[in-house]
Write a protein that holds these residues in place. Sequence first.
Motif, mmCIF file in Angstrom:
data_model
loop_
_atom_site.group_PDB
_atom_site.id
_atom_site.type_symbol
_atom_site.label_atom_id
_atom_site.label_comp_id
_atom_site.label_asym_id
_atom_site.label_seq_id
_atom_site.Cartn_x
_atom_site.Cartn_y
_atom_site.Cartn_z
ATOM 1 N N LEU A 16 0.823 -1.211 0.000
ATOM 2 C CA LEU A 16 0.000 0.000 0.000
ATOM 3 C C LEU A 16 0.860 1.265 0.000
ATOM 4 N N LEU A 17 1.896 1.302 0.815
ATOM 5 C CA LEU A 17 2.744 2.490 0.863
ATOM 6 C C LEU A 17 3.458 2.714 -0.468
ATOM 7 N N ALA A 18 3.836 1.622 -1.125
ATOM 8 C CA ALA A 18 4.465 1.747 -2.437
ATOM 9 C C ALA A 18 3.472 2.299 -3.454
ATOM 10 N N GLU A 19 2.230 1.842 -3.370
ATOM 11 C CA GLU A 19 1.193 2.340 -4.279
ATOM 12 C C GLU A 19 0.887 3.812 -4.001
ATOM 13 N N VAL A 20 0.901 4.185 -2.743
ATOM 14 C CA VAL A 20 0.677 5.594 -2.383
ATOM 15 C C VAL A 20 1.768 6.481 -2.983
ATOM 16 N N ALA A 21 3.000 5.999 -2.968
ATOM 17 C CA ALA A 21 4.099 6.761 -3.559
ATOM 18 C C ALA A 21 3.878 6.946 -5.064
ATOM 19 N N GLN A 22 3.429 5.887 -5.740
ATOM 20 C CA GLN A 22 3.147 5.992 -7.168
ATOM 21 C C GLN A 22 1.966 6.927 -7.440
ATOM 22 N N ALA A 23 0.948 6.830 -6.591
ATOM 23 C CA ALA A 23 -0.223 7.695 -6.747
ATOM 24 C C ALA A 23 0.150 9.158 -6.550
ATOM 25 N N THR A 24 1.051 9.415 -5.626
ATOM 26 C CA THR A 24 1.505 10.790 -5.374
ATOM 27 C C THR A 24 2.124 11.384 -6.638
ATOM 28 N N LEU A 25 2.934 10.600 -7.329
ATOM 29 C CA LEU A 25 3.559 11.075 -8.564
ATOM 30 C C LEU A 25 2.511 11.352 -9.635
ATOM 31 N N ARG A 26 1.540 10.467 -9.746
ATOM 32 C CA ARG A 26 0.489 10.663 -10.754
ATOM 33 C C ARG A 26 -0.322 11.924 -10.472
ATOM 34 N N LEU A 27 -0.667 12.130 -9.218
ATOM 35 C CA LEU A 27 -1.462 13.302 -8.856
ATOM 36 C C LEU A 27 -0.660 14.586 -9.053
ATOM 37 N N ASN A 37 -0.800 14.392 0.298
ATOM 38 C CA ASN A 37 -1.941 14.394 1.214
ATOM 39 C C ASN A 37 -3.124 13.645 0.608
ATOM 40 N N ASP A 38 -3.439 13.950 -0.652
ATOM 41 C CA ASP A 38 -4.619 13.350 -1.262
ATOM 42 C C ASP A 38 -4.428 11.861 -1.527
ATOM 43 N N ALA A 64 -7.678 -2.906 -4.827
ATOM 44 C CA ALA A 64 -7.399 -2.313 -6.137
ATOM 45 C C ALA A 64 -8.331 -1.141 -6.461
ATOM 46 N N ARG A 65 -9.420 -1.005 -5.709
ATOM 47 C CA ARG A 65 -10.308 0.135 -5.923
ATOM 48 C C ARG A 65 -9.615 1.459 -5.584
ATOM 49 N N TYR A 66 -8.480 1.348 -4.913
ATOM 50 C CA TYR A 66 -7.691 2.544 -4.629
ATOM 51 C C TYR A 66 -7.353 3.272 -5.926
ATOM 52 N N TRP A 67 -7.015 2.515 -6.969
ATOM 53 C CA TRP A 67 -6.613 3.154 -8.222
ATOM 54 C C TRP A 67 -7.798 3.768 -8.954
ATOM 55 N N GLU A 68 -8.998 3.283 -8.695
ATOM 56 C CA GLU A 68 -10.188 3.948 -9.231
ATOM 57 C C GLU A 68 -10.353 5.319 -8.590
ATOM 58 N N ALA A 69 -10.148 5.383 -7.278
ATOM 59 C CA ALA A 69 -10.253 6.655 -6.567
ATOM 60 C C ALA A 69 -9.162 7.622 -7.009
ATOM 61 N N VAL A 70 -7.958 7.101 -7.204
ATOM 62 C CA VAL A 70 -6.847 7.945 -7.656
ATOM 63 C C VAL A 70 -7.135 8.513 -9.045
ATOM 64 N N ALA A 71 -7.704 7.690 -9.924
ATOM 65 C CA ALA A 71 -8.018 8.160 -11.276
ATOM 66 C C ALA A 71 -9.040 9.289 -11.234
ATOM 67 N N ARG A 72 -10.010 9.197 -10.342
ATOM 68 C CA ARG A 72 -10.997 10.271 -10.207
ATOM 69 C C ARG A 72 -10.330 11.557 -9.728
ATOM 70 N N ARG A 73 -9.433 11.437 -8.772
ATOM 71 C CA ARG A 73 -8.731 12.642 -8.272
ATOM 72 C C ARG A 73 -7.778 13.171 -9.333
#
Length: 299
Positions: A16-27, A37-38, A64-73
């Motif tokens: 999860l923490l690794a995915e959060v790091a990737q999501a941070t870059l995408r956002l 933060n988001d 995996a629904r985390y990435w659906e939420a990230v895509a919306r943000r």
Amino acid sequence: MQPHPGERPPNPRSVLLAEVAQATLRLADAGVPSPRNDAEELAAFVHGVKRGELHTVKDADFDARYWEAVARRQAREPLQHITGLAYFRYLELQVGPGVFVPRPETESVVDWAIAAVRAMDVVEPLIVDLCTGSGAIALAMAQEVPRSRVHAVELSEDALAWARRNAGHADQAAGARVTIHHGDARTALPELNGQVDLVVSNPPYIPLTEWEYVAPEARDHDPELALFSGEDGLDTIRGIERTAHRLLRPGGIVVVEHADTQGGQVPWLFNEESGWADAADHPDLNNRPRFATARKALP
């Protein structure tokens, strides 16, 4: 414990923490103002934990629904629309399409208003919140000013539903002291004329000419009624000036939020010729002009 020779040490980072790091870059690449933060807020929301507990989520429990939420943000949908919640001072508010998402800068407005009411030394202060939206200001005032009576006015039926929902879920003592009205801030509550101790408002104040410069989260998701107000952005505030003067008792106070570019304009609307005294502007936490205050002149 030391690993055996030839054994790889355990990876301290969870999936999860690794995915959060990737999501941070995408956002961040999408222009989201607070990507870390988001990304963490979304991870906490999807996995049903607090932000400080993300490291406790087992790798097998990654959703995996985390990435659906990230895509919306990533598409600049407001974080609060995805989670359904907005935090304002000590409140947890329900928000979504049809209502303005309360911003942190408005907390400075409420802070000043609460201090002003307390300084009045009135046993049961009467407060009016014009353009209440989600009910954030009204509920905060009721919660933090014990024995206050708060009337909240909202024109939009969609926003009104959110305000009523939040009042119903608020602290029972505070929610019971908030009365929500469907009405226009310019003509609201004639039955309270001359009786109110404080009028507070976060009205629409963006000039129509600045539509293209508004952040996508607001422009594409907040209701236009809560954002724009005439060519110079001051139409609603002009109406609130007249309403506040009608509602307030002599010596009562008005507090109105405005854009940081309007600091030189709004106090002038509350002038001596119109029956006001002590008009002044005040900065937010970033030291930008954020809200104007004035006192109804004594007869």
